[in-house]
Structures are given as C-alpha cells and as structure tokens.
Design an enzyme around this catalytic site. Structure first.
Site, short mmCIF file in Angstrom:
data_model
loop_
_atom_site.label_atom_id
_atom_site.label_comp_id
_atom_site.label_asym_id
_atom_site.label_seq_id
_atom_site.Cartn_x
_atom_site.Cartn_y
_atom_site.Cartn_z
N ASP A 80 -0.91 28.32 -24.01
CA ASP A 80 0.16 28.22 -24.90
C ASP A 80 -0.05 27.90 -26.20
OD1 ASP A 80 -0.37 25.51 -24.01
OD2 ASP A 80 1.57 24.98 -24.64
N GLU A 175 0.29 22.75 -22.28
CA GLU A 175 -0.55 21.98 -22.89
C GLU A 175 0.35 21.07 -24.05
OE1 GLU A 175 -3.89 19.71 -25.10
OE2 GLU A 175 -2.50 21.37 -25.55
#
Length: 425
Positions: A80, A175
């Site tokens: 991400d 994350e």
C-alpha cells in the site's frame, strides 16, 4: 538494471493508497490489483507455496538448496501507499546519469527537485534516478522493497550455485495506516527471523524504533450569544488551544532528531460546543514514553479542575491508545540477525548506517508477535510526497544485500559472528 526499472514501474503505476477511515482489510479494494499481480509474478519466477489470504496477505517460499539444517529466514514489504498524498495516476520519470543539478519534475507547475533543498541528491550524482512528475507520490515506499525481494528471489532461482536455506517472503496491505502486521500469520510464515525491506537511504540498517501512542482529546463548551456571553460562554476551541500550549514547544517533529521524542498535533477540528484534537506521542525510551502519556493526563486533569465549577462535569476527556513499541527489546536478544545484515552490506561494499527509525515499521509489530524483524534500506528518499525519488543503483544494491544475507545464513557465518561478539566481551 532495466529489469529492475521495468518491474518497479509496473508496480508504482498501480494505485494502492490505503484509507485509515475504512474498517476493511485491505482498507481499499484497489490494493487487490497489485496483490493479485504479485501472486502471479511470484508463481511465474518459480516461487513455491504462493498463497494469498482473504485479507490480501501474500506469502511464498524459496526452498533450501543445501542438505544441512539452516534457519528459515524471511523478507517482508508492504504494497500500500500512504493516504498523505495521492498515488493515483503515477507517472514516473527516469533521470539517467544525474548531473547533480535541479530536476524539473513539472515545468507547467514549476515543481523542482533541487539539491539545494534536498542535499541527499548529491550522493547519487552519475546514477539513474526515478522521480515523480510532481503531481503524485512515487510509491518507492514500499514498492521498491517488493521489487528488490522479488528480483532477489528470481536471481537465486536462476543461480542455484548460490547456496541458501529456506526463504519465506511476505507482502502486506495497510502498513501506511499502521495495520500492516495486524493480520500477519507469524506461525504460518514459519521463519525464525525476517527483515523488512522498508528503509530509505542506501546502507540503512535499523532495529530500534519509537514507542508510539495516539491520543484523541475531546473538549466541550457552551455556546451563548456573543453579545451576552460574559461569564456564560465556554469556547471549546480556546480550551484546546490552552491544552496545546501546555505541551513542550521544543518537542515537536520539526524540532527533534535522532533519539529525541515528540508530541505531534496532526488534526484539530471544532466549534464552540465541541473541539476534537488528535495527536501522536513518540519516544524511543520506554520510561520517557510513559511520562509523555502521563503529561497528557496531567494537563487533562488540570483543565477539568479549572472548569469543574463552571461546567459542572469533566470538560475534557482524553483517550490514549498504544500503537506499537520499540523493537529493540525483542531484537537485542537475537542480535546476530542484525550482525548478519551488517556483514552482508560490508561484503558488497556498502557502509552500514545503523540508526534508530523515527517512526514505525511492520517489523516492530512483527517482532512483538514473535518474529524478530530488523529493517533494511529500500533506497527511496522523500517518501509520502511529490519530491519522492529512488536511485536504481540503490535498489540493485538492496537486491545484492538480500542475496548475501541468504548466502551468509546458509554457510552458518552468523554463528561465527555471535562467537566473535562473545569473545570481545
């Protein structure tokens, strides 16, 4: 080198921005686009046991090619990108043989990546840089790490003469919003230790990070016509301002470095009747971390006492939640895993930069879940914004570090490292 460039660009041009307001995992459906691509790519290069679960956590195995027993190690990155700056429609620009001068990211908007401001650029004179076009982030955090891990695994598969034990790789969602390790199945991963490829500058090797907490503080007030408000109105925004002024003015992100902790006010919204303040608390030292939380509670009590008679109830409420802790506590007992990474860097001509992380990483939470997990450079700079860039040579060196760590672990050189350290004592 072109192979790394092509692979990296194929990842960063897929939008994977996460969303802290979402309650799903992954937090955005578009993260599946890259996750599914990575699964197919891992299979294509010859990795085994490639899996993706219902929350988009990816794991794969490179089997050992030695007969003797070798610890299973892992390499982990997240796919991400931060919601702090848009990752939609990323248009990477290639700057070959960087000349040390200003780089025009966007002529129309006069956006310049300049070594006068970003002095680290001068470290990479003569190298190939990948930059943004000035309108998005790049996504080297952490698609550079993914590029490096997959490229290293592909290299080991194509070069079986390089001896290594069983290697596990893992790629995680979310994350950037602090959830990357929340659903990571450490038992399923099955490694004795791992490394996150999620650092910045070439040579970075980190096994210390902040202890972290978030605080949400709600201030109440009373709205009265301003012409008749004397002794009646209570403006919650002004109380919030008083609260902030009680925090140490020289302990903010912009005034601290190294091991110095801070308070960071990052959201403030309000009206006369109610104001909400959100801040984060950071410190490497556990005792200082606890004292920072105590200060928040102390200020809260002080303001409540001040307004107790006028308001008739607590006018301030503070909710403090721990987020993650310093991984040093979990890594130090197995310090040889840091020594291996340091030795790997030195053997390929990189000077290790061992320093604390002024932030968090999946490795912190994973270490507390039973998977000790230091952090290694991925090569990028200026993460989370339009000035982000990555030198291709740094990514190439990160690939070499991964390969060398695998090799050193397989030949048992880490045992010598431990013994040497004990003898020095």
């Amino acid at each position: 080198m072109q192979h790394i460039i092509d692979r990296f660009i194929s990842y960063v041009t897929i939008d994977t921005e996460s969303d802290a307001s979402s309650e799903t995992t992954p937090s955005t459906a578009k993260q599946w686009d890259l996750a599914n691509k990575l699964v197919e790519e891992l299979k294509a290069i010859g990795m085994q046991d490639v899996t993706i679960d219902k929350k988009a956590y990816i794991m794969a195995t490179l089997p050992s090619n030695v007969l003797h027993e070798v610890p299973t190690i892992g390499f982990i990155s997240h796919f991400d990108t931060t919601p702090d700056f848009t990752g939609f429609n990323v248009k990477p620009q290639i700057v070959p043989n960087y000349d040390g001068k200003d780089i025009v990211l966007n002529a129309e908007q006069n956006i310049i990546l300049s070594p006068n401001y970003f002095k680290d650029l001068l470290l990479y004179k003569g190298q190939t840089l990948i930059t943004t076009d000035g309108t998005t982030l790049l996504g080297a955090d952490d698609k550079a790490g993914i590029t490096e891990i997959i490229t290293a695994m592909e290299f080991l598969i194509k070069n079986p003469e390089i001896k290594h034990g069983k290697i596990r790789v893992g790629f995680t969602p979310d994350e950037e919003i602090g959830r990357g390790a929340h659903h990571f199945d450490v038992e399923k991963f099955g490694a004795e230790w791992a490394y996150t490829m999620d650092g910045s500058q070439i040579g970075e090797l980190e096994y210390e990070n902040f202890n972290a907490a978030g605080a949400k503080i709600i201030f109440k007030g009373k709205s009265v016509h301003p012409g008749y408000a004397k002794g009646k109105m209570i403006n919650s925004m002004l109380i919030a301002n008083d609260f902030i002024s009680e925090l140490p003015s020289d302990e903010t992100p912009e005034t601290t470095k190294g091991y110095e902790g801070f308070f960071h006010v990052h959201h403030l919204t309000g009206s006369i009747e109610e104001t909400v303040l959100e801040l984060i608390i950071r410190d490497h030292n556990k005792k200082k971390f606890e004292k920072r939380k105590e200060l928040i509670e102390k200020i809260t009590r002080k303001i409540n006492k001040k307004f107790a008679k006028q308001f008739g109830a607590d006018i301030v409420t503070a909710e403090i939640k721990d987020q993650y802790y310093n991984m040093k506590e979990k890594v130090t007992p197995v310090k040889h895993i840091v020594d291996i990474a340091e030795k790997a860097m030195r053997e390929i001509g990189i000077k290790p930069l061992i320093k604390p992380i002024r932030g968090g990483t999946d490795g912190s939470q994973l270490s507390y879940k039973g998977l000790p997990c230091p952090n290694i450079f991925a090569g990028g700079h200026n993460f989370h914004g339009k000035y982000e860039y990555v030198p291709v040579e740094s990514m190439q060196k990160a690939v070499e570090v991964i390969v060398k760590i695998a090799e050193l672990t397989a030949i048992g050189d880490y045992v010598k490292t431990e013994e040497t350290a004990k003898n020095k004592k």
